[in-house]
Every structure is written in structure tokens, then in C-alpha cells.
Design an enzyme around this catalytic site. Sequence first.
Site, PDB file in Angstrom:
ATOM      1  N   LYS A   7       0.836  -1.204   0.000  1.00  0.00           N
ATOM      2  CA  LYS A   7       0.000   0.000   0.000  1.00  0.00           C
ATOM      3  C   LYS A   7       0.876   1.262   0.000  1.00  0.00           C
ATOM      4  CE  LYS A   7      -0.418  -0.378   5.042  1.00  0.00           C
ATOM      5  NZ  LYS A   7      -1.237  -0.934   6.130  1.00  0.00           N
ATOM      6  N   ARG A  13     -10.432  -0.110  14.904  1.00  0.00           N
ATOM      7  CA  ARG A  13     -10.252   0.723  13.721  1.00  0.00           C
ATOM      8  C   ARG A  13     -11.241   0.250  12.653  1.00  0.00           C
ATOM      9  NH1 ARG A  13      -4.363   1.104  10.845  1.00  0.00           N
ATOM     10  NH2 ARG A  13      -4.963  -0.951  10.061  1.00  0.00           N
ATOM     11  N   TYR A  65      13.801  31.164   6.111  1.00  0.00           N
ATOM     12  CA  TYR A  65      12.567  31.901   6.406  1.00  0.00           C
ATOM     13  C   TYR A  65      12.423  32.185   7.900  1.00  0.00           C
ATOM     14  CZ  TYR A  65      10.679  31.114   1.686  1.00  0.00           C
ATOM     15  OH  TYR A  65      10.456  31.107   0.344  1.00  0.00           O
ATOM     16  N   MET A  75       9.740  24.740   1.225  1.00  0.00           N
ATOM     17  CA  MET A  75       8.976  23.811   0.390  1.00  0.00           C
ATOM     18  C   MET A  75       9.895  22.941  -0.470  1.00  0.00           C
ATOM     19  SD  MET A  75       5.983  24.556  -2.411  1.00  0.00           S
ATOM     20  CE  MET A  75       4.974  25.493  -1.297  1.00  0.00           C
TER      21      MET A  75
HETATM   22  C1  PLP Z   1      -0.475  -1.889   6.893  1.00  0.00           C
HETATM   23  C2  PLP Z   1      -1.042  -3.174   7.378  1.00  0.00           C
HETATM   24  C3  PLP Z   1      -0.212  -4.308   7.545  1.00  0.00           C
HETATM   25  C4  PLP Z   1       1.295  -4.249   7.442  1.00  0.00           C
HETATM   26  O1  PLP Z   1       1.832  -3.788   8.660  1.00  0.00           O
HETATM   27  P1  PLP Z   1       3.402  -3.666   8.884  1.00  0.00           P
HETATM   28  O2  PLP Z   1       3.542  -3.236  10.293  1.00  0.00           O
HETATM   29  O3  PLP Z   1       3.878  -2.639   7.924  1.00  0.00           O
HETATM   30  O4  PLP Z   1       3.977  -5.006   8.591  1.00  0.00           O
HETATM   31  C5  PLP Z   1      -0.823  -5.517   7.862  1.00  0.00           C
HETATM   32  N1  PLP Z   1      -2.164  -5.595   8.034  1.00  0.00           N
HETATM   33  C6  PLP Z   1      -2.976  -4.525   7.915  1.00  0.00           C
HETATM   34  C7  PLP Z   1      -4.434  -4.690   8.142  1.00  0.00           C
HETATM   35  C8  PLP Z   1      -2.442  -3.276   7.606  1.00  0.00           C
HETATM   36  O5  PLP Z   1      -3.247  -2.214   7.506  1.00  0.00           O
END
Ligand code: PLP
Length: 368
Positions: free
Chosen positions: A38, A136, A264, A313
Site C-alpha cells: 500500500k 479501527r 525563512y 517547500m
Molecule cells: C499496513 C497493514 C499491515 C502491514 O503492517 P506492517 O507493520 O507494515 O507489517 C498488515 N495488516 C494490515 C491490516 C495493515 O493495515
Amino acid sequence: MAQINETVLEIDLKAIKHNFDFFRSRISDTTKFLAVVKAFGYGSDAVEVAKYLEELKADYFAVAYVSEGIALREAGIKTPILVLHAQKASLEKLIEYELEPSLYSPYILKAFLEVVQDRELKDYPVHIKFNTGLNRLGFWENDVDYIIDKIKDIPQLKVSSVFSHLAASEDVNEKDFSQTQISNFKKIAAEFTEKIGYRPMMHQLNTSGIINYPEAQFDMVRCGIGLYGFGNDPEIDPLLKPVASLKTVISQIHMIEPGESVGYNRAYKAEHYAKTATLPVGHADGIGRQYGNKKGYVSINGHRAPIIGNVCMDMLMVDITGIDCREGDEVVVFGNEPTAEEFAATAATISYELLTAVSQRVKRSFLR
Ligand SMILES: *Cc1c(COP(=O)(O)O)cnc(C)c1O
């Protein structure tokens, strides 16, 4: 290594293989390996990383959103892709691209059922996510009957897996909590399996889970940050190889007199004669303002150069007083030294945030 002449994020694919082999070796041969790619493969490049991991025979990929899965499919990735956070608005696309949704709430389950009801699908793979304490995403333990009731007569889909996510897998002080999450997940999965009448896969572990709770690897593990070289564990980290290195060059050197300021809002004021270097990397590239004012440092010819003043930036300035260096010299913002973990820690954040913040403006270059 090639001479750098602009800001680049170097992606070392050999390091991915090293890390992949490391985590593979810590789980059983029969446990499947899901590689989490991701957020552009944690900032590196999801397509290149996934292509490479497909060659290495990763069993599954996961992305957060449908658009990320589409990018992988369009690049020719054939491996199953789990979409962790499927959204109602993109479920049609999800099916079109043969992506597999995580169904985590009555709302998204109903939306998915609506999308599949008039389609000629058979056993479309879905994954049911249970909440065991992260609070979550996920169904509750007592939603099992509800889910089964909704899907049992729907030939269009089949549950490929049930899964859950640990809240504090890297934190040894939360061992009891994690173990309770694991035992609750086992209970839920057993009840679900019995009631649905076939056996979906089970999975619960992220990177730190693989390290700390290998007994809960079940049928598959979901490894993200570990593949990119970080294990959230001082004993494991030296055994991994950082994949991404953010490198840049010195654009200009200034000699600063006592009383002069840099950047800045005149945030840095020189007390002594100082030598500064301006680097072509700023908060629009992913190095946030929180690293300014001597929090973060970069490495120039093996020496630490603290970031002075406010991060701009497109640029930041570092103090190179006493460092032998020239305009055009290479600078390591993070990589082997400091590592992304070390650099992130200077601003009280974590490797995940730093890596995924490197913006798409920064060119990626691949070491194969
Ligand atoms: C991002 C994520 C992972 C991976 O977690 P890491 O700590 O990067 O290995 C696994 N399961 C879910 C549901 C996630 O959102």
C-alpha cells in the site's frame, strides 16, 4: 554506485529480496506470505516492488484502496490482491479489476452484496475482517451470525479468509493484550468456520507480529514495513536491509557571519562563523518542517550535518561547518546512515511516516 546529481529515492531491490527471505525463513513453509504494498509500496514504488515480489513468489498482495490495486493490475500483476480498506464508491471497479475486498462492517458488506447481486459471479473471493481490539476496522465477535446470515445463500461470493489486526504487536509491554487478541481471533475464526461450513484462511500478523508471535502465523502473514527494512525491534533491525535511500546533492554553499540568519523567519541565527549548504529537498518532497531547527540531520561524506532553520517547500539548509565538501557532492538524507528509522526518530515519528511521505516529485531509481 552511480553519481547522484539530483534528489532521488534509491530503491534497492536486492534488499527487498534479503528482507523477504528473512521473514520467509521465520515462518513455516506452508504459511502463505502476503506482501503489503500500500501507499506506493511504503513510498518506494508499488509496481516495481510488486513485480519483483511476484518473481520471488509472494502469495498475495495487499493495498489499502482500490486505485492502488488497479495500478498493480494495469502493470500486469496477476497475484491475488487484497484491498484492506475498500470503499463503497469503488466496489464496481474492484470487481472489474479482480481485486479482493476486505469486508469489515455491515455497511460495506451490504454495499458489496448490492454490487454482486445482479452479476454472474461465482465464489468471488472476499475477506472478512474482525476487530479484536484495535478498534479501527472490523466486525465484532458477535457479528458472526449476522454475517453468515447475509452471505450463506449468496453463490456469487466465497470467504477466502477471516482476519484481524494486532494493535501493539511491536510493544512487549502489551504482550498480554496481544495474546488476548490472538486467542479471541482464534475463537471467532473457529466459530465462523463451523457456521459457514468450509474453512477460510486465517491471518492476523503484521511485521512485528511475525517477529513476536510466530505461533499465531496461522495460514498467512501480512508483512509490510519489514520488507522495506524495518522491524520495529532493535535486535531485528540490524538483520534487515533498508530498501529506500533518499539522496540529494549540495546546490550551494554559503559562508555565514556571526549575527546573520539562514532561511525563512530568520529561524537560524549564527553565533559563530558558519558554513551552510542548501539542498534541493524540502517539505514538498516529504521532509516536513518538524525536522528543521536542528532536529534532523543528514550525512555528507560520512559526517552529520544538522538541518538548520525552517525547512522550505523545495529546499532545506544544513550546517556543514568543519565538513570537507563541495557543491555537487552527494548527501544522504536517510538510507544506511542515518536510517529512516533514526531520521524519523529525530522528529518523534516512525519510519512508516517518513517513507510514505516521500512525494511523487522525487524520482525513484532502482538498484537491481
Ligand atoms: C499496513 C497493514 C499491515 C502491514 O503492517 P506492517 O507493520 O507494515 O507489517 C498488515 N495488516 C494490515 C491490516 C495493515 O493495515
